[in-house]
Design an enzyme around this catalytic site. Sequence first.
Site, PDB file in Angstrom:
ATOM      1  N   LYS A 113       0.831  -1.220   0.000  1.00 31.60           N
ATOM      2  CA  LYS A 113       0.000   0.000   0.000  1.00 31.60           C
ATOM      3  C   LYS A 113       0.857   1.259   0.000  1.00 31.60           C
ATOM      4  CE  LYS A 113      -1.808  -1.432   3.872  1.00 31.60           C
ATOM      5  NZ  LYS A 113      -1.359  -2.829   3.912  1.00 31.60           N
ATOM      6  N   GLN A 119      -3.211  -2.168   7.318  1.00 29.81           N
ATOM      7  CA  GLN A 119      -3.665  -3.561   7.332  1.00 29.81           C
ATOM      8  C   GLN A 119      -4.395  -3.885   6.019  1.00 29.81           C
ATOM      9  OE1 GLN A 119      -4.476  -1.611  10.529  1.00 29.81           O
ATOM     10  NE2 GLN A 119      -2.311  -2.086  10.676  1.00 29.81           N
TER      11      GLN A 119
HETATM   12  P1  IMO Z   1       0.279  -3.098   7.223  1.00 27.84           P
HETATM   13  O1  IMO Z   1      -0.404  -1.761   7.325  1.00 27.84           O
HETATM   14  C1  IMO Z   1       0.036  -7.353   8.078  1.00 27.84           C
HETATM   15  C2  IMO Z   1      -2.020  -8.532  11.755  1.00 27.84           C
HETATM   16  C3  IMO Z   1      -1.208  -9.171  12.856  1.00 27.84           C
HETATM   17  C4  IMO Z   1      -2.249 -10.093  13.453  1.00 27.84           C
HETATM   18  C5  IMO Z   1      -3.521  -9.260  13.370  1.00 27.84           C
HETATM   19  C6  IMO Z   1      -3.865  -8.489  14.635  1.00 27.84           C
HETATM   20  O2  IMO Z   1       1.754  -3.046   7.232  1.00 27.84           O
HETATM   21  O3  IMO Z   1      -0.270  -3.880   6.086  1.00 27.84           O
HETATM   22  P2  IMO Z   1      -2.890  -6.274  15.742  1.00 27.84           P
HETATM   23  O4  IMO Z   1      -1.519  -5.945  16.235  1.00 27.84           O
HETATM   24  O5  IMO Z   1      -3.391  -5.356  14.677  1.00 27.84           O
HETATM   25  O6  IMO Z   1      -3.896  -6.453  16.858  1.00 27.84           O
HETATM   26  O7  IMO Z   1      -2.734  -7.739  15.080  1.00 27.84           O
HETATM   27  O8  IMO Z   1      -3.315  -8.332  12.314  1.00 27.84           O
HETATM   28  N1  IMO Z   1      -1.534  -7.225  11.292  1.00 27.84           N
HETATM   29  C7  IMO Z   1      -0.920  -7.017  10.128  1.00 27.84           C
HETATM   30  N2  IMO Z   1      -0.540  -7.893   9.164  1.00 27.84           N
HETATM   31  N3  IMO Z   1       0.224  -6.048   7.893  1.00 27.84           N
HETATM   32  C8  IMO Z   1      -0.170  -5.157   8.817  1.00 27.84           C
HETATM   33  O9  IMO Z   1      -0.111  -3.819   8.614  1.00 27.84           O
HETATM   34  C9  IMO Z   1      -0.742  -5.628  10.026  1.00 27.84           C
HETATM   35  N4  IMO Z   1      -1.210  -5.038  11.146  1.00 27.84           N
HETATM   36  C10 IMO Z   1      -1.719  -6.025  11.896  1.00 27.84           C
HETATM   37  O10 IMO Z   1      -0.118  -9.885  12.334  1.00 27.84           O
HETATM   38  O11 IMO Z   1      -2.435 -11.212  12.631  1.00 27.84           O
END
Ligand code: IMO
Length: 425
Positions: A16, A225
Site C-alpha cells: 500500500k 492492514q
Molecule cells: P500493514 O499496514 C500485516 C495482523 C497481525 C495479526 C492481526 C492483529 O503493514 O499492512 P494487531 O496488532 O493489529 O492487533 O494484530 O493483524 N496485522 C498485520 N498484518 N500487515 C499489517 O499492517 C498488520 N497489522 C496487523 O499480524 O495477525
Amino acid sequence: MPAKVVLGAQWGDEGKAKIVDFLAAQAEVVVRFQGGANAGHTVIVAGETHIFHALPVGVLNDNTTCVIANGVVLDPESLFAELDELASRGRTVQPGELWVSSCAHVVMPYHRALDRASEAHLGSGAIGTTARGIGPAYRDKVDRSHAFRVMDLLDPDLPIALRAAVASKNQILTAIYGAEPLDAEEIIRGALAHAERLRPFVTDTSVYLNKALDEGKTLLFEGAQGTLLDIDHGTYPFVTSSNTTAGGACTGSGVGPTRINEIIGVTKAYMTRVGNGPFPTELHDDEGERIRELGHEYGATTGRARRCGWFDATIARMSSRVNGLTGLAVTRLDILDTVEHLKLCTAYKYGDQVLEEFPADPRVLAKCEPIYEEIDGWCAPTTEARSVAELPPKAMAYVRRIAELSRTPVAYISVGPDRDETITV
Ligand code: IMO
Ligand code: MG
C-alpha cells in the site's frame, strides 16, 4: 482524483505504502484513518528505505500535508521516534505539515503491556498480534471508561484520570495475567511530555479535510492492514481491531462517502499473511519457501516470516465487494519473474459444492479447498517495464486474468520496490 482511497485487499503488507507514495506526487493531503503503529509501511525512494508505522507516507513529499485522523489509535512514542528519525535524515516535519486529530485515541504503555499479556495468556489460541497495543486501545475506545483522546492528553486534569486508569489496568495485569504492574507516575510523566510536543500539531481534522476538498485539493487516504483483517469483514477473530475497509476511510476521517471518488485495492500478485488464522491458498512446501525468499517476505513491524501462498480470487472478489473497489493495484509482479508454473485460486470446493463467494464462517472456510487454474510463468524480467506494452505478454495475461477473476479492473502494476518501478494501466 479529488479523493482517492488506497487500501489493502488481502491480509496487509500488500505494498500500500509504495502505491500511496507513487500517487502522493499528485496529492496535497495524505490521511491515515485507522489502525496505528501495527502498520509497517515501507517506501523506497532513490534507493533509500523508509519504514513508517505511525506517520502517513506522504510525509516524504515536501508539498504534501499529512493527517492522522480520528479513527487512528495514536502511539505518541512511535510517532515521535519516527519524526526524530526523519529529522536525523534531514526532513524536519513542522506543525502545519502534519495534523493530528484531537479525537484520535491514544495508545498508552499499558495497552502494549496488556496486548503482550493477553497474547501470552491465549497460548496456542493467540491471534499473533503485532504487540503494539492496538486491540486494548480500541477496546478502551469502545468501552469508554478509561479512554484518552488526544484532546484529553492536553487537558490539565490528565494526571488524575491517567492515575485512575493505570490503577485499573494494573489490577487486570496482575490479577488476571500475573504480569508486573506499571508505574503510574512514570506513565503520567511520559504522557505530559508527549502532550506538549503534540499540542501544535492538533486540530479538528474533519474540518481541515473537508475544507481542503472545498478548496479543490486532492486527498489520498492511506489504509493500513487489509480487508481480510477488518474487524467486521475479515477472518474474525484473527483480525485487527479496526475497519480497514473503505467505509473506515469515512468514519475514520469525518469525510462523507459522497466525497470519495476512487477506491484502489492493493493486492500482491500472490498472497501473504503474518500472524495466525486461516489462509486457504497457503503453501507449506518448497514453493512457499521459494516465494518467501524471492519476495523477502519478513514483517516490517515485527520481523516475523510471512506465510506465503497463491493468489486467491475468491478473496479478491470479496474485497472488491465490501470495498466497492474502482480499481486494483497489483504489486510484486516481479517476484514471480522466475517462477515457471503459477496457480490462481478461482473458487473453493466445499464438500460437493463450489463456493464462488468467500465464506464468512471460519468452520466452513477450514473445510474449503482451493480450486486452481494453472498458468505458465513468463520467466522474464519485468522490473524495467514502465508500460503495459513493455511487459512480457504472459505477465500481462496473468494480470488480466487476476482482473477478470476479481471482477475489478487493474489500475496500477508494481514491478519493483522503487517509486519509479510502477506502471499506470
Ligand atoms: P500493514 O499496514 C500485516 C495482523 C497481525 C495479526 C492481526 C492483529 O503493514 O499492512 P494487531 O496488532 O493489529 O492487533 O494484530 O493483524 N496485522 C498485520 N498484518 N500487515 C499489517 O499492517 C498488520 N497489522 C496487523 O499480524 O495477525
Ligand atoms: Mg506492512
